[in-house]
Motif scaffolding. Structure first.
Motif, PDB file in Angstrom:
ATOM      1  N   ARG A 263     -16.633   2.404   3.061  1.00 54.72           N
ATOM      2  CA  ARG A 263     -17.318   3.128   4.139  1.00 54.72           C
ATOM      3  C   ARG A 263     -18.150   4.261   3.552  1.00 54.72           C
ATOM      4  N   GLY A 283     -10.712   8.207   8.222  1.00 52.27           N
ATOM      5  CA  GLY A 283      -9.909   9.242   7.581  1.00 52.27           C
ATOM      6  C   GLY A 283     -10.354   9.463   6.151  1.00 52.27           C
ATOM      7  N   LEU A 284     -10.716   8.381   5.520  1.00 53.55           N
ATOM      8  CA  LEU A 284     -11.146   8.430   4.119  1.00 53.55           C
ATOM      9  C   LEU A 284     -12.376   9.336   3.976  1.00 53.55           C
ATOM     10  N   TYR A 343     -14.945  -7.952   3.662  1.00 55.04           N
ATOM     11  CA  TYR A 343     -14.509  -6.853   4.538  1.00 55.04           C
ATOM     12  C   TYR A 343     -13.657  -7.371   5.707  1.00 55.04           C
ATOM     13  N   ASN A 348      -9.542  -7.028   5.790  1.00 56.31           N
ATOM     14  CA  ASN A 348      -9.008  -6.647   7.103  1.00 56.31           C
ATOM     15  C   ASN A 348      -8.183  -7.712   7.819  1.00 56.31           C
ATOM     16  N   TRP A 352      -4.971  -5.632   5.198  1.00 55.40           N
ATOM     17  CA  TRP A 352      -4.616  -4.634   6.235  1.00 55.40           C
ATOM     18  C   TRP A 352      -3.318  -5.014   6.959  1.00 55.40           C
ATOM     19  N   HIS A 422      -5.247   4.212   0.546  1.00 52.58           N
ATOM     20  CA  HIS A 422      -5.120   5.026   1.757  1.00 52.58           C
ATOM     21  C   HIS A 422      -4.152   4.470   2.789  1.00 52.58           C
ATOM     22  N   ILE A 423      -3.670   3.255   2.568  1.00 56.39           N
ATOM     23  CA  ILE A 423      -2.772   2.651   3.565  1.00 56.39           C
ATOM     24  C   ILE A 423      -1.386   2.468   2.931  1.00 56.39           C
ATOM     25  N   ARG A 534      -9.390   5.122  15.884  1.00 59.41           N
ATOM     26  CA  ARG A 534     -10.150   3.865  15.923  1.00 59.41           C
ATOM     27  C   ARG A 534      -9.318   2.910  16.767  1.00 59.41           C
TER      28      ARG A 534
HETATM   29  O1  F6P Z   1      -6.645   4.063   6.630  1.00 55.41           O
HETATM   30  C1  F6P Z   1      -7.478   3.562   5.680  1.00 55.41           C
HETATM   31  C2  F6P Z   1      -8.893   3.628   6.103  1.00 55.41           C
HETATM   32  O2  F6P Z   1      -9.753   3.416   5.039  1.00 55.41           O
HETATM   33  C3  F6P Z   1      -9.190   4.940   6.761  1.00 55.41           C
HETATM   34  O3  F6P Z   1      -9.573   5.862   5.843  1.00 55.41           O
HETATM   35  C4  F6P Z   1     -10.219   4.594   7.761  1.00 55.41           C
HETATM   36  O4  F6P Z   1      -9.938   5.302   8.905  1.00 55.41           O
HETATM   37  C5  F6P Z   1     -10.086   3.114   7.930  1.00 55.41           C
HETATM   38  O5  F6P Z   1      -9.148   2.646   7.059  1.00 55.41           O
HETATM   39  C6  F6P Z   1     -11.336   2.398   7.600  1.00 55.41           C
HETATM   40  O6  F6P Z   1     -11.907   1.908   8.679  1.00 55.41           O
HETATM   41  P1  F6P Z   1     -13.228   1.085   8.508  1.00 55.41           P
HETATM   42  O7  F6P Z   1     -12.815  -0.322   8.309  1.00 55.41           O
HETATM   43  O8  F6P Z   1     -13.949   1.291   9.802  1.00 55.41           O
HETATM   44  O9  F6P Z   1     -13.951   1.643   7.372  1.00 55.41           O
END
Ligand code: F6P
Length: 757
Positions: A263, A283-284, A343, A348, A352, A422-423, A534
């Motif tokens: 992102r 958040g990132l 992606y 995802n 994810w 981040h997760i 989100r």
């Molecule tokens: O939680 C991990 C993260 O990368 C967050 O930083 C962010 O809120 C989300 O996932 C990313 O979302 P997107 O797929 O919209 O970039």
């Protein structure tokens, strides 16, 4: 190679010099030996013919005697070494001679001392003339002269010189080779001993005496390196952009900083005829953007906005933030197919749901994996293209780039790669279902440092490595040692800017309360709970609505007096699971509103659109309570943002126990998001909490977030990176010292000290 030269060159010089001095001496010695031999031989010849010659020489009248002397001389001269022989009279005239007597050769003086040896240089070379009185008691008989050709001595002595030089050269070479080999083995052992010494406990006797002084010195240096950590952990530092800048300047001087994430921090979109800039709900991005503003450098990310291509230069770069440029954003373009596979697909639909316990089945498609590999490679190319130095500090972000650290390491072996996940990281049983688990683990172990939000996720990762890869895990230091390198695995709970930029333009809390209530047509005294996320199934939005229903059921006094304002940015809408999540939340909201709503009042206000940070902060300030009920979350920065937004010191946070933030924000009302009734009761407790208790809890949470802000997060990782770089430098020096010709220990340690600065 350098080491070989160090040994061979001096050896050759020394032995060459020796040969140069010794060869003439040896030649001279050989000459003298041979000459003594020749003299002895002359005496032998003389003694064997003395009587005969004396008899014949006395009979001067007899012509026969003269002929017999000539015959005798001829026979003697047949000897290879005897050049000629002659008989000189007492008057010094040559009376008889063998045929080869040199014309230029006159009779030597009579040997009054019994015999004489002289060397004369004739045309053909040196000639020794050995002169003996024919009869010692009758000098009138003259003397016998035996001439020896000495050229053979010269030939032998120069051959001996050549042989000597050659022998010394061979000896030098052999000695050099043996020395290099012995030195290599010895030094290898020595380096091992130093390493073993450093790994042992001081005073446990494991350090070999040879290396003990050096190990002592190195330990001292390493202790000095530990000092910055001790400082940050022992003293309360106010972490700010300035402290981060000075950390970079002092601990990582000259280091180039690169960030890689999927992102991007600023998205340019077409809006009719104009182009608008959007700050994504991520958040990132929330966390890293202030770090980049402080550090400068380059942020490499996917250019996903409809007007992104319009706003970059020829190298796909632009300076951001738009109003106050501080760092470079380098956009990477991905095709629709790339985005679908990498992606939406592998990241995802695979990673994810694999990493979040939300009971959504992960989907793994080989075609998605192939795209994921290809896109990671595309980003690796971009990193290599952007890096201006061989050893940049590269901050790789998140589950989109599990393979990138290894790819970078292969191309930039000197880089310091800090990867942050981040997760959550699942337990090994869950992780084992991923068909490419080994590749993912190996890719991540290309990192110098791998960070997670919590110690629990670090342990899950180490367990996964233990289960699926062949490598050594040092649990005490949380380090994974694989053949390709070492990775430090540590928890770095992420945070936010303090104070957040979005707080700067906010009106006072009272005004925010009034504005928001007016905007949504709410009564001025309504108790307001907010939720900001989100639209993701991990956020537990529908369950949150059910909890509101439970509250109203159990505590009907809140009917008409409270509402939950939920803003949710639609996300990943191409995926069915996300469309279903949104549809389910909408349906539950409608159901709860239909059941409890009345007279223009609805308990749930669902706003499914993106809100910019300023708007979000106004909502936080307008609320009495913030509801963060993620089913599972790495950290959840909304919780920290809510706390940061409340500079009035009021407000209640209800927080899921399954969000990483619950490990730090202990004064929140911690809930299990699967326990609907329990969540309803927590909302009840929050809405009816006395002001004093609210303020006390908020104060402690604000202290926590203010202290452990995003600069603290980045600072700790960068300090660990700096320490690692210095350690590597020391290791290099150990090897360099080990490879250098032996010098006194004193000298070696001084060099070590110099290298540290
Ligand atoms: O939680 C991990 C993260 O990368 C967050 O930083 C962010 O809120 C989300 O996932 C990313 O979302 P997107 O797929 O919209 O970039």
């Amino acid at each position: 190679m350098r080491m070989a030269f160090r040994f061979i060159l001096p050896l050759l010089l020394v032995l060459g010099g020796t040969a140069w001095v010794a060869a003439p001496l040896v030649g001279d010695l050989i000459e003298r030996w041979f000459r003594a031999d020749v003299e002895m031989r002359s005496q032998l010849v003389f003694h064997s013919v003395q009587d005969t010659v004396a008899g014949l020489a006395a009979d001067t009248a007899d012509r026969k005697a003269g002929r017999r002397i000539a015959e005798l001389f001829q026979r003697i001269a047949l000897d290879e070494r005897v050049l000629a022989i002659g008989l000189c009279g007492a008057d010094g005239q040559l009376r008889q001679r063998s045929p080869a007597w040199p014309k230029a050769m006159a009779c030597p003086p009579f040997p009054t001392a019994g015999q004489s040896f002289t060397v004369e240089r004739l045309d053909g070379g040196p000639v020794l003339s050995a002169t003996f009185p024919v009869a010692a008691d009758r000098p009138q008989l003259g003397s016998l002269v035996i001439l020896h050709d000495l050229r053979f001595i010269e030939r032998r002595s120069s051959s001996a010189e050549i042989y000597l030089a050659a022998a010394l050269a061979v000896l030098a070479l052999a000695a050099a080779v043996v020395t290099v080999l012995v030195a290599r083995f010895t030094l290898r052992g020595w380096v091992k001993a130093v390493r073993r010494g450093l790994a042992s406990q001081p005073g446990d006797g494991a350090v070999s005496p040879e290396v003990a002084p050096l190990v002592r010195e190195m330990r001292k240096m390493i202790r000095e390196l530990e000092a910055p950590r001790a400082l940050t952990e022992a003293i309360r530092i106010d972490w700010s952009p300035d402290s981060l800048k000075s950390l970079l300047r002092d601990e990582l001087p000259g280091a180039e900083v690169l960030v890689v994430s999927n992102r991007e921090p600023y998205i340019h979109n077409h809006d009719g005829d104009t182009v608008t800039v959007q700050r994504p709900a991520s958040g990132l991005v929330t966390a890293l953007e202030p770090v980049m503003r402080a550090c400068g450098g380059t942020w490499i990310a996917h250019g996903s906005g409809s007007a992104d291509q319009l706003t970059v230069d020829a190298n796909d770069r632009l300076m951001v933030p738009p109003d106050r440029p501080a760092y470079t954003l380098r956009r990477v373009w991905l095709s629709e197919e790339d985005q679908d596979g990498y992606y939406y697909g592998f990241a995802n639909e695979g990673m994810w749901p694999l990493c979040h316990i939300a009971f959504i089945r992960p989907t793994f498609r080989a075609s998605d994996w192939d795209r994921y590999v290809a896109v990671n490679r595309t980003f690796a190319e971009a990193v290599v293209a952007e890096a201006r130095t061989p050893d940049p500090v590269i901050l790789v972000q998140d589950y989109h780039f599990a393979l990138l650290p290894r790819m970078i390491r292969e191309r930039l072996p000197e880089a310091t790669v800090i990867t942050f996940w981040h997760i959550p990281w699942p337990n090994p049983e869950v992780f084992s279902i991923c068909p490419w688990k080994e590749e993912i683990l190996d890719g991540l172990l290309g990192s110098s440092i791998l960070g997670f939000h919590t110690q629990f996720h670090c342990l899950n990762f180490l367990e996964s490595v233990d289960r699926f890869l062949e490598c050594h895990i040092d649990r005490e230091h949380s380090v994974v040692r694989a053949s390709a390198g070492t990775t430090l695995v540590r928890p770095y709970p992420i945070s936010i800017e303090w104070p957040p930029a979005a707080l700067a333009g906010q009106p006072p809390v009272e005004e925010c309360r009034a504005r928001v209530r007016e905007r949504f047509g709410l009564a001025p005294d309504l108790h307001l709970a907010v939720g900001v996320e989100r639209f993701d199934y991990t956020k537990g939005i529908a369950d949150r609505f059910r909890a509101v229903a439970s509250l109203l059921e159990s505590h009907p006094e809140w009917i008409g007096r409270m509402a939950l304002l939920q803003v949710a940015a639609p996300t990943r809408g191409r995926l069915a699971a996300y469309r279903d999540t949104q549809a389910e939340a909408q349906a539950v909201a409608d159901e709860v509103n239909a059941r409890f709503g009345r007279d223009g009042w609805a308990p749930i206000i669902l706003v499914p659109r993106h809100h910019e940070p300023d708007e979000v902060f106004t909502l936080f300030r307008a609320a009495d309570l913030c509801l963060v009920s993620s089913l599972h979350d790495g950290m959840n920065l909304v919780a920290k943002e809510f706390v940061a937004a409340r500079d009035d010191g009021d407000g209640v946070l209800v927080l899921s126990t399954f969000a990483g933030a619950s490990r730090e924000l202990l004064e929140a009302l911690i809930v299990n998001p699967y326990d609907i009734r329990g969540m309803g009761e927590a909302i009840q407790a929050g809405l009816s909490m006395p002001a004093e208790q609210r303020r006390e809890r908020m104060k402690l949470m604000r202290e926590m977030v203010g202290e452990h802000n995003i600069h603290y997060w980045a600072g700790r990782m960068l300090l660990d990176a700096a320490r690692m770089r210095k350690r590597r430098q020391i290791e290099r020096e150990i090897v360099a010292v080990a490879a250098a010709p032996a010098r006194p220990a004193e000298d070696r340690t001084t060099k070590g000290k110099r290298g540290k600065t």
